[in-house]
Design a protein around this motif. Structure first.
Motif, PDB file in Angstrom:
ATOM      1  N   TRP A   4       0.850  -1.243  -0.574  1.00 47.54           N
ATOM      2  CA  TRP A   4      -0.386  -0.199   0.280  1.00 47.54           C
ATOM      3  C   TRP A   4       0.718   1.356  -0.375  1.00 47.54           C
ATOM      4  CZ3 TRP A   4      -4.372   2.514  -1.375  1.00 47.54           C
ATOM      5  CH2 TRP A   4      -4.533   3.595  -0.366  1.00 47.54           C
ATOM      6  N   CYS A  15      -1.661   0.386  -6.189  1.00 47.16           N
ATOM      7  CA  CYS A  15      -1.282  -1.236  -4.679  1.00 47.16           C
ATOM      8  C   CYS A  15      -0.148  -1.268  -5.756  1.00 47.16           C
ATOM      9  CB  CYS A  15      -2.130  -1.924  -4.896  1.00 47.16           C
ATOM     10  SG  CYS A  15      -1.497  -3.577  -5.058  1.00 47.16           S
ATOM     11  N   CYS A  72      -6.334  -2.535   2.575  1.00 51.81           N
ATOM     12  CA  CYS A  72      -5.057  -1.516   2.479  1.00 51.81           C
ATOM     13  C   CYS A  72      -4.585  -1.776   3.775  1.00 51.81           C
ATOM     14  CB  CYS A  72      -4.746  -0.776   1.200  1.00 51.81           C
ATOM     15  SG  CYS A  72      -5.349  -1.671   0.076  1.00 51.81           S
ATOM     16  N   TYR A 119      -3.726  -9.177  -3.560  1.00 59.09           N
ATOM     17  CA  TYR A 119      -2.662  -9.629  -2.817  1.00 59.09           C
ATOM     18  C   TYR A 119      -2.216 -10.915  -2.783  1.00 59.09           C
ATOM     19  CZ  TYR A 119       0.546 -10.836   0.800  1.00 59.09           C
ATOM     20  OH  TYR A 119       1.765 -10.893   1.591  1.00 59.09           O
TER      21      TYR A 119
END
Length: 182
Positions: free
Chosen positions: A14, A22, A41, A52
């Protein structure tokens, strides 16, 4: 304080100062919505983020393509020789660890699945430990948990080598990314 039990409070990818992007993208740009930022985040649940998880899978695919991940006997991942200082703290089954049990160790090699260390202390195979790296490590103060898989005495002064397997997913991912970047 047991640093291995302190959770990472927000996603390491982040970047609020960089137009709220991102940093974990492969072949594109990802600008999370405000709700996503709040739920993933900037929360302790960042490792449940779909972006992720997809990004980690992409990094693992890249590691396979570069030959960094392969079968090697009992090891699933290659090791990189490095000497880094770290502190070890046994994880007792019946309560918090005592700071007096802390001992200094040095890595001999690191990999995504674990590390080989040496220390004058006595660590029985099967024991669980917390570890924290020093400020000279590429990820200063990085901590995690591992299990002692094997032990070998290397000299008469009581210095032993130990094979450690990571118990937490965070440690494996961090080592993988560290090895991919170097």
């Amino acid at each position: 304080m047991d640093y291995a039990r302190v959770p990472i409070r927000e996603c390491p990818y982040w970047s609020p100062g960089c137009k709220q992007l991102c940093a974990l993208t492969v072949g594109g740009l990802y600008m999370p919505l405000a709700e996503h930022i709040q739920n993933f985040c900037r929360s302790r649940w960042w490792d449940k983020c779909p972006q992720y998880i997809r990004g980690c899978d992409a990094l693992l695919d890249l590691a396979w393509k570069r030959g960094l991940v392969m079968e090697r006997g009992q090891r699933r991942y290659p090791r990189v020789a490095t000497r880094q200082g770290l502190q070890l703290l046994p994880v007792p089954a019946d309560g918090p660890p005592a700071d007096a049990d802390r001992q200094t160790a040095w890595t001999l090699d690191l990999g995504q699945g674990g590390m080989r260390i040496e220390t004058p202390g006595n660590l029985p195979p099967g024991a669980q430990i917390s570890f924290i790296f020093g400020e000279d490590f590429p990820l200063p103060g990085f901590s995690g948990q591992a299990e002692i898989r094997w032990q070998r005495q290397v000299n008469q002064e009581g210095i032993c080598q130990y094979g450690l397997g990571f118990l937490d997913q965070k440690s494996g991912w961090a080592m993988r990314e560290l090895l991919l970047c170097n």
